[in-house]
Write a protein that holds these residues in place. Structure first.
Motif, PDB file in Angstrom:
ATOM      1  N   UNK A   6       0.851  -1.194   0.000  1.00 28.44           N
ATOM      2  CA  UNK A   6       0.000   0.000   0.000  1.00 28.44           C
ATOM      3  C   UNK A   6       0.886   1.244   0.000  1.00 28.44           C
ATOM      4  N   UNK A   7       0.431   2.237  -0.746  1.00 27.81           N
ATOM      5  CA  UNK A   7       1.181   3.485  -0.818  1.00 27.81           C
ATOM      6  C   UNK A   7       1.022   4.264   0.470  1.00 27.81           C
ATOM      7  N   UNK A   8       2.109   4.908   0.863  1.00 21.69           N
ATOM      8  CA  UNK A   8       2.042   5.747   2.061  1.00 21.69           C
ATOM      9  C   UNK A   8       1.316   7.034   1.724  1.00 21.69           C
ATOM     10  N   UNK A   9       0.560   7.526   2.684  1.00 21.07           N
ATOM     11  CA  UNK A   9      -0.087   8.828   2.501  1.00 21.07           C
ATOM     12  C   UNK A   9       0.982   9.896   2.581  1.00 21.07           C
ATOM     13  N   UNK A  10       0.948  10.873   1.642  1.00 15.41           N
ATOM     14  CA  UNK A  10       1.971  11.917   1.691  1.00 15.41           C
ATOM     15  C   UNK A  10       1.778  12.830   2.900  1.00 15.41           C
ATOM     16  N   UNK A  11       2.881  13.262   3.451  1.00 10.37           N
ATOM     17  CA  UNK A  11       2.849  14.225   4.551  1.00 10.37           C
ATOM     18  C   UNK A  11       3.097  15.595   3.930  1.00 10.37           C
ATOM     19  N   UNK A  12       2.096  16.455   3.991  1.00  9.50           N
ATOM     20  CA  UNK A  12       2.225  17.764   3.362  1.00  9.50           C
ATOM     21  C   UNK A  12       3.006  18.719   4.252  1.00  9.50           C
ATOM     22  N   UNK A  13       3.914  19.447   3.638  1.00  9.95           N
ATOM     23  CA  UNK A  13       4.774  20.402   4.321  1.00  9.95           C
ATOM     24  C   UNK A  13       4.291  21.809   3.999  1.00  9.95           C
ATOM     25  N   UNK A  14       4.453  22.715   4.943  1.00  7.04           N
ATOM     26  CA  UNK A  14       4.157  24.133   4.692  1.00  7.04           C
ATOM     27  C   UNK A  14       5.449  24.819   4.267  1.00  7.04           C
ATOM     28  N   UNK A  15       5.322  25.910   3.525  1.00  4.22           N
ATOM     29  CA  UNK A  15       6.490  26.606   2.985  1.00  4.22           C
ATOM     30  C   UNK A  15       7.441  27.056   4.099  1.00  4.22           C
ATOM     31  N   UNK A  16       6.918  27.553   5.215  1.00  5.86           N
ATOM     32  CA  UNK A  16       7.799  28.062   6.273  1.00  5.86           C
ATOM     33  C   UNK A  16       8.573  26.955   6.998  1.00  5.86           C
ATOM     34  N   UNK A  17       8.285  25.678   6.704  1.00  9.67           N
ATOM     35  CA  UNK A  17       9.021  24.565   7.325  1.00  9.67           C
ATOM     36  C   UNK A  17      10.195  24.095   6.470  1.00  9.67           C
ATOM     37  N   UNK A  18      10.351  24.647   5.276  1.00 11.29           N
ATOM     38  CA  UNK A  18      11.428  24.222   4.382  1.00 11.29           C
ATOM     39  C   UNK A  18      12.781  24.700   4.890  1.00 11.29           C
ATOM     40  N   UNK A  19      13.790  23.843   4.763  1.00 14.59           N
ATOM     41  CA  UNK A  19      15.144  24.164   5.213  1.00 14.59           C
ATOM     42  C   UNK A  19      16.146  23.828   4.113  1.00 14.59           C
ATOM     43  N   UNK A  20      17.319  24.471   4.115  1.00 14.22           N
ATOM     44  CA  UNK A  20      18.323  24.194   3.070  1.00 14.22           C
ATOM     45  C   UNK A  20      18.748  22.727   3.048  1.00 14.22           C
ATOM     46  N   UNK A  21      18.928  22.197   1.833  1.00 13.79           N
ATOM     47  CA  UNK A  21      19.459  20.848   1.673  1.00 13.79           C
ATOM     48  C   UNK A  21      18.495  19.725   1.967  1.00 13.79           C
ATOM     49  N   UNK A  22      17.213  20.008   2.135  1.00 19.22           N
ATOM     50  CA  UNK A  22      16.258  18.952   2.448  1.00 19.22           C
ATOM     51  C   UNK A  22      15.579  18.458   1.169  1.00 19.22           C
ATOM     52  N   UNK A  23      15.076  17.220   1.225  1.00 18.58           N
ATOM     53  CA  UNK A  23      14.449  16.594   0.054  1.00 18.58           C
ATOM     54  C   UNK A  23      13.158  15.905   0.469  1.00 18.58           C
TER      55      UNK A  23
END
Length: 136
Positions: A6-23
């Motif tokens: 079964x596919x995992x449900x995506x975890x949605x991120x908010x823009x202000x949680x983004x950090x350098x070098x993350x994927x």
């Protein structure tokens, strides 16, 4: 191979949680504006290959960031359109963050979202400096 994964449900991120070098980010954002940066065609053999790059300011209710759209992604980026970015990554460009989706991710048009983009929190305007930490 009888078992179904079964596919995992995506975890949605908010823009202000983004950090350098993350994927591996999944976001729903609105396109604020689009600016073509590079458009050129190359004749490599039988077919002419076109290369297009646009910088698009995208955001949600927490902030905005510049998304680098490449080739077919450029066509999806229209002002006011709600976009879902899957498996997005943060690239660093001249010390600031840029959001990008490579061949392992997807850019798709989503249902119009009912949030207002917070344009006064542009994460691409924050300059980062690479610091090497030596542990003793």
């Amino acid at each position: 191979m009888a078992e179904s994964k079964s596919l995992r449900k995506p975890v949605f991120t908010k823009v202000d949680q983004l950090r350098p070098g993350t994927i591996g980010h999944t976001l729903t954002v609105k396109v604020v504006n689009k600016k073509m940066v590079l458009q050129k065609g190359r004749a490599d053999g039988p077919q002419v290959r076109q290369m297009r790059i646009a910088e698009c300011l995208v955001g949600d209710e927490t902030g905005t960031i510049i998304f680098t759209a490449r080739n077919e992604q450029v066509d999806l980026m229209k002002e006011g359109t709600t976009i879902t970015l899957r498996n997005a990554k943060i690239d660093m460009f001249k010390g600031s963050m840029r959001l990008a989706v490579d061949k392992w991710g997807r850019v798709e048009v989503a249902e119009p979202a009912n949030f207002n983009v917070k344009e006064d929190n542009n994460l691409s305007l924050i300059e980062y400096e690479l610091v090497n930490v030596v542990e003793e």
